[in-house]
Design an enzyme around this catalytic site. Sequence first.
Site, PDB file in Angstrom:
ATOM      1  N   HIS A   1      37.145  33.806  46.542  1.00 33.09           N
ATOM      2  CA  HIS A   1      36.660  34.573  45.398  1.00 33.09           C
ATOM      3  C   HIS A   1      37.780  35.300  44.654  1.00 33.09           C
ATOM      4  CE1 HIS A   1      32.385  34.704  47.374  1.00 33.09           C
ATOM      5  NE2 HIS A   1      32.767  33.503  47.014  1.00 33.09           N
TER       6      HIS A   1
HETATM    7  C1  LIG Z   1      36.161  26.064  47.813  1.00 33.74           C
HETATM    8  C2  LIG Z   1      35.473  27.101  46.974  1.00 33.74           C
HETATM    9  C3  LIG Z   1      34.208  27.559  47.337  1.00 33.74           C
HETATM   10  C4  LIG Z   1      33.551  28.516  46.578  1.00 33.74           C
HETATM   11  N1  LIG Z   1      32.262  28.850  46.879  1.00 33.74           N
HETATM   12  C5  LIG Z   1      31.565  29.628  46.021  1.00 33.74           C
HETATM   13  C6  LIG Z   1      30.157  29.812  46.165  1.00 33.74           C
HETATM   14  O1  LIG Z   1      29.527  29.232  47.062  1.00 33.74           O
HETATM   15  N2  LIG Z   1      29.515  30.621  45.276  1.00 33.74           N
HETATM   16  C7  LIG Z   1      30.172  31.252  44.264  1.00 33.74           C
HETATM   17  O2  LIG Z   1      29.545  31.979  43.506  1.00 33.74           O
HETATM   18  N3  LIG Z   1      31.502  31.088  44.103  1.00 33.74           N
HETATM   19  C8  LIG Z   1      32.192  30.261  44.927  1.00 33.74           C
HETATM   20  N4  LIG Z   1      33.518  30.033  44.699  1.00 33.74           N
HETATM   21  C9  LIG Z   1      34.186  30.766  43.609  1.00 33.74           C
HETATM   22  C10 LIG Z   1      33.798  30.267  42.218  1.00 33.74           C
HETATM   23  O3  LIG Z   1      33.666  28.870  42.209  1.00 33.74           O
HETATM   24  C11 LIG Z   1      34.871  30.745  41.254  1.00 33.74           C
HETATM   25  O4  LIG Z   1      34.895  32.152  41.258  1.00 33.74           O
HETATM   26  C12 LIG Z   1      34.636  30.274  39.819  1.00 33.74           C
HETATM   27  O5  LIG Z   1      34.487  28.884  39.763  1.00 33.74           O
HETATM   28  C13 LIG Z   1      35.795  30.726  38.951  1.00 33.74           C
HETATM   29  O6  LIG Z   1      35.616  30.253  37.645  1.00 33.74           O
HETATM   30  P1  LIG Z   1      36.816  30.341  36.613  1.00 33.74           P
HETATM   31  O7  LIG Z   1      36.275  29.833  35.328  1.00 33.74           O
HETATM   32  O8  LIG Z   1      37.391  31.706  36.674  1.00 33.74           O
HETATM   33  O9  LIG Z   1      37.946  29.368  37.194  1.00 33.74           O
HETATM   34  P2  LIG Z   1      37.880  27.817  37.586  1.00 33.74           P
HETATM   35  O10 LIG Z   1      36.483  27.362  37.734  1.00 33.74           O
HETATM   36  O11 LIG Z   1      38.796  27.642  38.735  1.00 33.74           O
HETATM   37  O12 LIG Z   1      38.454  27.079  36.300  1.00 33.74           O
HETATM   38  C14 LIG Z   1      39.793  27.039  35.917  1.00 33.74           C
HETATM   39  C15 LIG Z   1      40.067  25.672  35.285  1.00 33.74           C
HETATM   40  O13 LIG Z   1      41.268  25.726  34.535  1.00 33.74           O
HETATM   41  C16 LIG Z   1      42.039  24.579  34.792  1.00 33.74           C
HETATM   42  N5  LIG Z   1      43.430  24.943  34.542  1.00 33.74           N
HETATM   43  C17 LIG Z   1      44.133  25.880  35.200  1.00 33.74           C
HETATM   44  N6  LIG Z   1      45.368  25.985  34.675  1.00 33.74           N
HETATM   45  C18 LIG Z   1      45.432  25.114  33.662  1.00 33.74           C
HETATM   46  C19 LIG Z   1      46.457  24.768  32.729  1.00 33.74           C
HETATM   47  N7  LIG Z   1      47.646  25.403  32.735  1.00 33.74           N
HETATM   48  N8  LIG Z   1      46.206  23.781  31.826  1.00 33.74           N
HETATM   49  C20 LIG Z   1      44.987  23.174  31.797  1.00 33.74           C
HETATM   50  N9  LIG Z   1      43.990  23.472  32.647  1.00 33.74           N
HETATM   51  C21 LIG Z   1      44.207  24.435  33.565  1.00 33.74           C
HETATM   52  C22 LIG Z   1      41.734  24.275  36.241  1.00 33.74           C
HETATM   53  O14 LIG Z   1      42.081  22.952  36.584  1.00 33.74           O
HETATM   54  C23 LIG Z   1      40.254  24.577  36.324  1.00 33.74           C
HETATM   55  O15 LIG Z   1      39.470  23.463  35.981  1.00 33.74           O
HETATM   56  C24 LIG Z   1      34.197  29.072  45.449  1.00 33.74           C
HETATM   57  C25 LIG Z   1      35.464  28.622  45.074  1.00 33.74           C
HETATM   58  C26 LIG Z   1      36.100  27.634  45.820  1.00 33.74           C
HETATM   59  C27 LIG Z   1      37.454  27.153  45.380  1.00 33.74           C
END
Ligand SMILES: Cc1cc2nc3c(=O)[nH]c(=O)nc-3n(C[C@H](O)[C@H](O)[C@H](O)COP(=O)(O)OP(=O)(O)OC[C@H]3O[C@@H](n4cnc5c(N)ncnc54)[C@H](O)[C@@H]3O)c2cc1C
Length: 615
Positions: free
Chosen positions: A548
């Site tokens: 998280h």
């Molecule tokens: C293994 C795992 C299990 C989890 N389990 C849960 C759960 O059960 N329930 C829950 O609520 N949360 C869970 N989480 C946490 C939740 O999924 C994350 O908090 C959430 O997805 C974060 O969203 P975000 O948009 O901040 O980032 P992300 O969803 O990580 O999105 C970031 C995106 O940006 C892209 N990116 C990054 N840098 C660049 C760049 N320089 N150029 C182009 N693209 C780029 C990445 O490839 C990615 O696709 C889990 C996370 C993981 C990894």
Amino acid sequence: MQSLLFCLLHLGAAAAQSYLGNILFDGIELLRRGQSQMDLEAVDDRDQILPEYDFIVVGAGTAGCALAARLSENPDWQILLIEAGGPENYIMDMPIMAHYLQLGEMNWKYRTQPSNSYCLAMNNNRCNWPRGKVMGGSSVLNYMMYTRANRHDYDRWKALGNPGWGYDELLPYFRKYEGSLIPDADSGQARHGRKGPVKISYSAYHTPIATAFVEASQQAGLTRGDYNGVNQLGVSYLQANIGNGTRCSSNRAYLYPLKGKRQNLHIKKKALVTKVLIDPQTKATYGIMMQADGRMQKVLARKEVIVSAGAINTPQLLMLSGVGPAKHLREVGIKPIADLAVGFNLQDHVAPALTFRCNASTLKFNNFLNSDAVGSFLRGEGPLRSAGGVEAISFYALDAAEGAKGWADMELFVAGTSIHWNQALRVALGIRGDVYESVFSELERSNANAFMIFPMILRAKSRGRIRLKSRNPLQHPLIDANYFAHPYDLNITVRGIKQAISLLDQPAFRAINARVLEKQLPACRRYGYQTDAYWSCYARHFTFTIYHYSGTAKMGPRSDPSAVVDARLRVHGISNLRVVDASIMPYLVAGHPNGPVYLIAEKATDMIKEDHNYT
Ligand SMILES: Cc1cc2nc3c(=O)[nH]c(=O)nc-3n(C[C@H](O)[C@H](O)[C@H](O)COP(=O)(O)OP(=O)(O)OC[C@H]3O[C@@H](n4cnc5c(N)ncnc54)[C@H](O)[C@@H]3O)c2cc1C
Ligand SMILES: *[C@@H]1O[C@H](CO)[C@@H](O)[C@H](O)[C@H]1NC(C)=O
Ligand SMILES: *[C@@H]1O[C@H](CO)[C@@H](O)[C@H](O)[C@H]1NC(C)=O
Ligand SMILES: *[C@@H]1O[C@H](CO)[C@@H](O)[C@H](O)[C@H]1NC(C)=O
């Protein structure tokens, strides 16, 4: 093929892991080919992208897909969504496969810096920190556990000087993204949304462990109810981001339905953004640089660049672009444009899982990869529809004062399986061979039934930090998790462990003869089994991240020196640049953040539309 997979998992070598990932995906992909009526990707990948867009969204994760879909509702705006990873594939649809995805190329495969006080049972004292690198981002790798978290989390954000972020004001945004299929969800003031894109349902499949956990928790005094409703404190079967038995990623929720319908939304996959372009004099953002199709390319933004790269990559990209702590940037040879506390305030949730023997049947992942299980998945039945084995969840306030507010400080969740039945999980966690041998190998040899309870700290006080290793955008940033630096964190974790063990006294767990695994961690044996000191040592060894990561571009007023973005998520001191993802959370919410990140994206879209006079 199956025994080969098994051997490779036991080897645990990096090369073997990625090989394993690939053959596994190939195998199941073959089985499903022709079975789906759906195209894998919503919007055609453009080979030819335009030189300029109104908005550029960096990262197609939980937040990025939602933003791109909502912003492109205005037909007059041209939107470019850029993602470093490739498309989703069918294996990612299967909820049970969550662990396996961490072994493949759709994971950034980050690791924390070595520590002498946590992650001690892991290879080189480093914890693996997986992150999605694929359309849908971490919503494709996650365990689909759905929580809104607690109203006090949001009211605290607001109280820090962030107008508009109180829980009551946010309720319409929760309901906007929620497509809840939970039949007995609260129907009153905190009611769920029913028509939104993000599906939420109970799993159709449970082991007897899930039932025992729910019953034992009730016997211990918890009420059974909707933890996403008015009262967070209680126990329930897991509410999961699963729709029709299939993982509901942000890509599936927001972008699949747009296929062929949004000419003004362009998506560029397998493209790494290396820099946000900011004029050092005017401090105005005007575009990005990206590495795609084997060359560096510049794309301009007429209105804004929105960084949604997640709580590790967002601070990395901001710092590479000159936005971050000036001293640190100079150290790695980057000219600072705005001196802001980027990368600080890193937060996470850890849960040192406990293993219990029992005599009820549990999920045996090692036996899954056969045509029976895949066949039953395709028929809409069976264990492959379980959310990575996570089955039920409970929230406690171990501190009485928090209980009075109804604000949980400890979560327990149960998985009806054990590490010895799930070698992929062992590899994903990076558990050292000798530790595995001394704790789990006897279970493995005797084919024992066992399950796990994860006591998850909800409101940790320790803060970590993300720094650049160098100015090379291809190099992973340095991650100091700093777990347990604040004494509260270990204290409440140990109390959570004891809370989990106390459930064994309840009739429902007695009926399946549940008992704590008697094998001790060799490094902790000297503290005396089941003493507080033993469990502290245990937590410092089995420091399992629940993934998280958050807080590294904190939201707060300009007067707060630790704030990076304002309440409208605009980067302080820079124009036309926003951050919209888990990085902005001033405090990590007391729950699982995927839902709250949708909330952030939905609210951000409304603010962006307002700021550009589109309503
Ligand atoms: C293994 C795992 C299990 C989890 N389990 C849960 C759960 O059960 N329930 C829950 O609520 N949360 C869970 N989480 C946490 C939740 O999924 C994350 O908090 C959430 O997805 C974060 O969203 P975000 O948009 O901040 O980032 P992300 O969803 O990580 O999105 C970031 C995106 O940006 C892209 N990116 C990054 N840098 C660049 C760049 N320089 N150029 C182009 N693209 C780029 C990445 O490839 C990615 O696709 C889990 C996370 C993981 C990894
Ligand atoms: C759910 O899945 C079944 C079987 O795969 C399919 O027939 C049905 O159309 C799906 N329903 C929705 C709403 O996607
Ligand atoms: C936690 O802290 C309280 C208050 O200092 C103390 O009484 C208790 O023993 C501690 N518990 C553990 C498990 O460390
Ligand atoms: C499991 O153990 C309990 C308690 O010892 C016992 O009552 C029950 O019959 C056992 N069940 C099975 C399936 O062995």
